[in-house]
Design a protein around this motif. Structure first.
Motif, PDB file in Angstrom:
ATOM      1  N   ARG A  50       0.575  -1.103  -0.446  1.00 15.59           N
ATOM      2  CA  ARG A  50       0.465   0.172  -0.073  1.00 15.59           C
ATOM      3  C   ARG A  50       0.822   0.905   0.053  1.00 15.59           C
ATOM      4  N   ARG A  51       0.467   1.926  -0.951  1.00 13.80           N
ATOM      5  CA  ARG A  51       1.421   3.493  -1.177  1.00 13.80           C
ATOM      6  C   ARG A  51       0.838   4.630  -0.893  1.00 13.80           C
ATOM      7  N   PRO A  52       1.364   5.507  -0.305  1.00 10.83           N
ATOM      8  CA  PRO A  52       0.066   6.572  -0.117  1.00 10.83           C
ATOM      9  C   PRO A  52      -0.251   7.069  -1.313  1.00 10.83           C
ATOM     10  N   LEU A  53      -1.814   7.905  -1.167  1.00 11.97           N
ATOM     11  CA  LEU A  53      -2.588   8.228  -2.312  1.00 11.97           C
ATOM     12  C   LEU A  53      -1.871   9.661  -2.889  1.00 11.97           C
ATOM     13  N   PRO A  54      -1.585  10.091  -3.735  1.00 14.01           N
ATOM     14  CA  PRO A  54      -0.836  10.890  -4.531  1.00 14.01           C
ATOM     15  C   PRO A  54      -0.735  12.315  -3.823  1.00 14.01           C
ATOM     16  N   GLU A  55      -2.451  12.452  -3.454  1.00 11.23           N
ATOM     17  CA  GLU A  55      -2.583  14.295  -2.529  1.00 11.23           C
ATOM     18  C   GLU A  55      -1.746  13.479  -1.089  1.00 11.23           C
TER      19      GLU A  55
ATOM     20  N   GLY B 226       6.726   4.254  -9.256  1.00  8.14           N
ATOM     21  CA  GLY B 226       5.159   3.669 -10.090  1.00  8.14           C
ATOM     22  C   GLY B 226       6.181   1.757  -9.797  1.00  8.14           C
ATOM     23  N   MET B 227       6.982   1.527  -9.136  1.00  6.64           N
ATOM     24  CA  MET B 227       7.613   0.225  -8.770  1.00  6.64           C
ATOM     25  C   MET B 227       7.477  -0.196  -8.013  1.00  6.64           C
ATOM     26  N   LEU B 228       7.536   0.432  -6.969  1.00  7.10           N
ATOM     27  CA  LEU B 228       8.064   0.544  -5.179  1.00  7.10           C
ATOM     28  C   LEU B 228       7.049  -0.589  -4.363  1.00  7.10           C
ATOM     29  N   ASN B 229       7.058  -1.402  -4.113  1.00  7.40           N
ATOM     30  CA  ASN B 229       6.586  -2.705  -4.062  1.00  7.40           C
ATOM     31  C   ASN B 229       7.031  -3.127  -3.072  1.00  7.40           C
ATOM     32  N   TRP B 230       6.453  -4.199  -2.157  1.00  4.19           N
ATOM     33  CA  TRP B 230       6.887  -5.625  -1.369  1.00  4.19           C
ATOM     34  C   TRP B 230       8.326  -6.183  -2.175  1.00  4.19           C
ATOM     35  N   GLY B 231       7.848  -6.254  -2.998  1.00  7.56           N
ATOM     36  CA  GLY B 231       8.480  -7.468  -4.003  1.00  7.56           C
ATOM     37  C   GLY B 231       8.551  -8.353  -3.902  1.00  7.56           C
ATOM     38  N   PHE B 232       9.629  -8.731  -3.538  1.00 13.54           N
ATOM     39  CA  PHE B 232       9.773 -10.477  -3.430  1.00 13.54           C
ATOM     40  C   PHE B 232      10.394 -10.503  -1.201  1.00 13.54           C
TER      41      PHE B 232
ATOM     42  N   SER C 188       2.162  -5.487   8.720  1.00 15.95           N
ATOM     43  CA  SER C 188       1.301  -6.085   8.142  1.00 15.95           C
ATOM     44  C   SER C 188       1.472  -5.686   6.947  1.00 15.95           C
ATOM     45  N   LYS C 189       1.215  -5.936   5.564  1.00 15.83           N
ATOM     46  CA  LYS C 189       0.868  -5.443   4.622  1.00 15.83           C
ATOM     47  C   LYS C 189       0.612  -4.489   4.140  1.00 15.83           C
ATOM     48  N   ASP C 190      -1.029  -3.913   4.322  1.00  9.45           N
ATOM     49  CA  ASP C 190      -1.670  -3.267   4.260  1.00  9.45           C
ATOM     50  C   ASP C 190      -1.130  -2.100   5.428  1.00  9.45           C
ATOM     51  N   SER C 191       0.108  -2.086   5.588  1.00  8.57           N
ATOM     52  CA  SER C 191       0.542  -0.827   6.700  1.00  8.57           C
ATOM     53  C   SER C 191       1.123  -0.184   4.828  1.00  8.57           C
ATOM     54  N   LEU C 192       1.472   0.934   5.192  1.00  7.11           N
ATOM     55  CA  LEU C 192       2.097   2.091   4.145  1.00  7.11           C
ATOM     56  C   LEU C 192       3.175   1.227   4.065  1.00  7.11           C
ATOM     57  N   LEU C 193       3.852   1.223   3.068  1.00  7.79           N
ATOM     58  CA  LEU C 193       5.351   0.952   2.491  1.00  7.79           C
ATOM     59  C   LEU C 193       6.663   2.404   2.210  1.00  7.79           C
ATOM     60  N   GLU C 194       7.055   2.327   3.141  1.00  4.00           N
ATOM     61  CA  GLU C 194       8.034   3.558   3.173  1.00  4.00           C
ATOM     62  C   GLU C 194       9.333   3.236   3.015  1.00  4.00           C
ATOM     63  N   PHE C 195      10.381   3.560   2.043  1.00  8.98           N
ATOM     64  CA  PHE C 195      11.899   3.545   2.535  1.00  8.98           C
ATOM     65  C   PHE C 195      12.621   3.558   2.274  1.00  8.98           C
ATOM     66  N   PRO C 196      13.684   4.859   2.156  1.00  9.43           N
ATOM     67  CA  PRO C 196      14.862   4.910   1.675  1.00  9.43           C
ATOM     68  C   PRO C 196      14.751   4.386   0.019  1.00  9.43           C
TER      69      PRO C 196
ATOM     70  N   GLU D 266      16.219  -2.440   3.534  1.00  4.62           N
ATOM     71  CA  GLU D 266      16.467  -1.439   2.158  1.00  4.62           C
ATOM     72  C   GLU D 266      14.492  -0.475   2.806  1.00  4.62           C
ATOM     73  N   ARG D 267      14.231  -1.821   3.314  1.00  6.26           N
ATOM     74  CA  ARG D 267      12.288  -1.678   2.908  1.00  6.26           C
ATOM     75  C   ARG D 267      12.011  -1.761   4.427  1.00  6.26           C
ATOM     76  N   SER D 268      13.321  -1.917   5.427  1.00  2.93           N
ATOM     77  CA  SER D 268      13.012  -1.863   6.846  1.00  2.93           C
ATOM     78  C   SER D 268      13.090  -0.568   7.484  1.00  2.93           C
ATOM     79  N   TYR D 269      14.000  -0.197   6.633  1.00  2.00           N
ATOM     80  CA  TYR D 269      15.215   0.815   7.667  1.00  2.00           C
ATOM     81  C   TYR D 269      14.217   1.583   8.232  1.00  2.00           C
ATOM     82  N   LEU D 270      12.948   2.417   7.971  1.00  2.64           N
ATOM     83  CA  LEU D 270      11.917   3.512   8.665  1.00  2.64           C
ATOM     84  C   LEU D 270      11.060   2.318  10.160  1.00  2.64           C
TER      85      LEU D 270
END
Length: 743
Positions: free
Chosen positions: A61-66, A227-233, A250-258, A299-303
């Protein structure tokens, strides 16, 4: 069609008398009450809920554009800001041909820094040392590690000892992305946004100076990769890693990472990750992997690790890149909007608003919460509405106690959060001095009705809930505080009734019942002596603060010694099932038919709620003034002789007590431990509430009242009753909330 015409007529009336804005808001509220905007019968599964994408990778789940906002840097002026010194710059230099480029950028760091460089063999080490020497950099240490874990393992494992010696660090590496030609320019983009100029560096360091809970600062994502940002594998590996620090991912939480793995950070923010004691053996041998390794999971878990340590993060955007519309521009690094607009907590589960509870029950829709770094304590009141048409005794008492508490907490800011209806302009007439939806004004009314506006939460926010659903939402705010700040503040649960029984045998009942669980952070403020006894018997709470019944001062002043008339005053609210509107109507009708001569002399008046007068058919001599002012209500009390007000709950209800005080022979009911006749000699009490028992009680009450017709009314004392707990005193409760001794 018959129903539509009154609605249209009322809509035209509102448009003429209150204007277009009010008419629009009222229309929205009308639809919302019927949950047309919030109830979805056949929702389409969003991509965020789907398990995998077409490649089989775990969706994110990524943030909405706004909501995907970055902070514009550099700031206009940071010349007077005291910046950190003794910075660790940690660089993984696998590609030595890129290292010279990084050294050129490092000249933009004006503060003293120590350079730590990792590489994969001794030949590269010599080249790196030569480049450092040629550029006059002497504070440098180069370490050689096996080519495992990309740039992540060398920084987290190989340089684990470095972080204790430096408060602030910068992670860089000689990034190339040979697997995708579209990513050319990514490295330059990251470097420009992190150390692209002296002003950029000073601005980022100023953010760390202004906010000691800031853990990570990284660039807004490179435009081609968004558009590629994802949990991937990497989801399962990240989940297992974070479970070690008690984070249930939870995969429903926002994914943000550097993305790109370059960022500024505070060493303490990485401590949970560093303390895991990972070794190079935990990382696979390099084989050109583009996903699915421990390094990618980290890398996806730093934050997430930074949030585990009690820190938050910010994304920044160099003003030179204008492709992103979501940019916040401020003048100073201490601006409170920075945290509220840019930081999105990763421990939240945004999909909760799409789940069945939120779709079926509008009042249970989750709030959107934002972390605030405003240090001032604040007292908050959670109310369903401030619409005068729907403000009854419970809300009035809640507002009164809120004003009393806030007067004791004079050093606290003050906010009323309106949960279940829009705030219309004319609602604010009773709240002079309040600013609407301000984050800085004081005091504030915040409209949380449509849940699209983020509500800021401070470390020292104290919340006062006023109903079962607001306490349920308050508990979620407490969880947010605990995750965002490390602890929850004290809270008050103003219990107006045993509300679970309003919604028996349902999901709502289960949620309401859960709010009565013991929590030493939550003080119970129980409304009335009878209710305190009932709640103590049911839940075993003896530490309640009790608000004994007290007559409303406006009503008390307005009740005058007037000749009593043949008026039966009814508290009639069709929308409140506990007030037994239908039984009141049927009981009155039965009495009238059985006593036509006597009944023809009496007027029947329904107060309390606006509704169509056809609903009291077949009562004769009836009228529905509905919701009237307290002054008008006092006038009716002064003249009426008989009162009817039922309440199927352990709470006595205000109207019957007000009627009995005003000298009316008052019909109400007993319930469990509530014996209403203990409150006044003016009560006729029902043990069974049926139309027939009510008709008999009306007949008896009218006979008693006939003796007083034409005589001046006399006020009667409402007796105080024993209760379980201690009497509510504003200064004591305020002291408890502020963690200080009563003055």
């Amino acid at each position: 069609m018959r129903r539509a015409l009154p609605l249209v007529t009322r809509g035209i009336h509102i448009l003429k008398t209150e204007g277009l804005q009010s008419a629009g808001v009222r229309t929205f509220r009308f639809l919302a009450k019927r949950r047309l905007f919030f109830r979805i019968k056949n929702p389409t599964l969003s991509s965020a809920f789907a398990f995998f994408n077409k490649e089989g990778a775990t969706n994110a789940r990524r943030p909405l554009p706004e909501d995907d906002v970055a902070l514009r840097i550099p700031f206009p002026n940071t010349a007077d800001v005291a910046l950190q010194d003794n910075i660790a710059v940690i660089v993984h230099a696998f590609y030595t041909d890129v290292f010279q480029e990084i050294i050129s950028y490092l000249k933009n760091i004006e503060q003293r820094f120590y350079l730590y460089v990792s590489t994969s063999d001794e030949t590269k080490k010599k080249i790196i040392l030569g480049i450092c020497s040629d550029n006059g950099i002497s504070d440098v240490e180069v370490r050689v590690f096996a080519n495992k874990g990309r740039d992540i393992a060398p920084k987290i494992v190989g340089f684990r000892d470095v972080y204790d010696r430096h408060e602030i660090f910068l992670h860089l590496h000689t990034k190339k992305s040979p697997h995708l030609s579209s990513l050319g320019g990514w490295r330059e983009y990251l470097l420009q946004n992190l150390i692209g100029s002296k002003e950029v560096v000073r601005s980022i360091l100023a953010l760390f100076s202004a906010d000691h809970n800031l853990g990570v600062v990284y660039p807004q994502h490179f435009y081609p990769i968004r558009g590629m940002l994802n949990w991937g594998f990497d989801f399962q590996a990240a989940q297992a890693l974070l479970a070690k620090v008690h984070w249930s991912l939870s995969k429903d939480s926002l994914l943000e990472f550097p993305s790109g793995s370059m960022f500024w950070g505070r060493s303490a923010a990485l401590k949970p990750l560093l303390d895991l004691g990972l070794t190079f053996d935990d990382f696979p041998i390099e084989a050109g992997q583009v996903d699915g390794t421990l390094a990618h999971a980290i890398e996806r878990s730093y934050l997430h690790f930074a949030e585990c340590a009690g820190f938050h993060w910010l994304k920044v955007q160099n003003s030179a890149d204008l492709r992103s519309r979501g940019i916040l521009t401020v003048e100073k690094p201490e601006d409170s909007r920075i945290l509220e607009k840019v930081y999105l907590p990763l421990f939240e589960e945004p999909g909760r608003s799409d789940l069945s509870m939120g779709r079926e029950y509008a009042e249970l829709r989750p709030l959107r919460l934002a972390k605030s770094n405003n240090p001032r304590p604040r007292i908050n009141l959670l109310l369903p509405t401030i619409d005068p048409l729907w403000v009854f005794g419970g809300i009035s008492t809640a507002l009164k106690t809120f004003d009393e508490l806030s007067a004791q907490l004079s050093d606290f800011d003050k906010r009323i959060v309106v949960l279940d209806s829009p705030v219309e302009p004319h609602h604010l007439r009773n709240f002079q001095g309040y600013a609407l939806n301000s984050s800085d004004g004081q005091p504030v009314i915040f409209e949380a009705f449509n849940r699209t506006r983020s509500m800021d939460v401070r470390r020292d926010d104290v919340y006062n809930s006023t109903a079962w659903w607001s306490e349920y939402l308050r508990a979620s705010i407490g969880q947010f505080q605990e995750k965002a700040f490390g602890s929850r503040s004290k809270a008050v649960y103003f219990i107006q009734d045993y509300e679970s029984n309003f919604i028996q045998w349902s999901s709502r009942w289960a949620i309401a019942e859960s709010t009565y669980g013991f929590d030493d952070k939550v003080a119970w403020l129980v409304n009335s002596e009878e209710l305190s006894t009932y709640m103590s018997q049911r839940f075993g709470r003896t530490d309640q603060m009790v608000v004994p019944f007290r007559m409303n001062e406006t009503i008390k002043r307005g009740v005058r010694p007037l000749p009593k008339e043949r008026i039966i005053l009814c508290y009639g609210r069709p929308t409140a099932a506990r007030n037994c509107f239908e039984i009141v109507v049927d009981g009155l009708s039965l009495w009238q038919q059985r006593n036509p001569i006597e009944a023809s002399k009496w007027q029947v008046v329904f107060l309390g709620e606006n509704f169509d007068a056809s609903r009291i058919w077949p009562i004769q001599n009836g009228s529905v003034p509905g919701k009237v002012s307290l002054e008008e209500y006092a006038g009716y009390l002064s003249r009426s002789s008989v009162g009817i007000s039922l309440m199927i709950s352990p709470h006595p209800s205000y109207p019957p007590l007000e009627m009995a005080y005003s000298g009316l022979t008052t019909i109400s009911n007993n319930y469990d431990a509530k014996k209403i006749f203990n409150r006044s000699d003016n009560f006729v009490a029902l043990d069974q509430v049926t139309p027939d028992s009510l008709a008999l009680a009306i007949e008896r009450s009218v006979k008693l009242a006939e003796e007083k017709i034409g005589r001046m009314g006399e006020q009667r004392e409402i007796f105080e009753l024993p209760f379980v707990g201690i009497k509510y005193e504003p200064r004591k409760l305020a002291a408890l909330l502020a963690n200080r001794s009563p003055r």
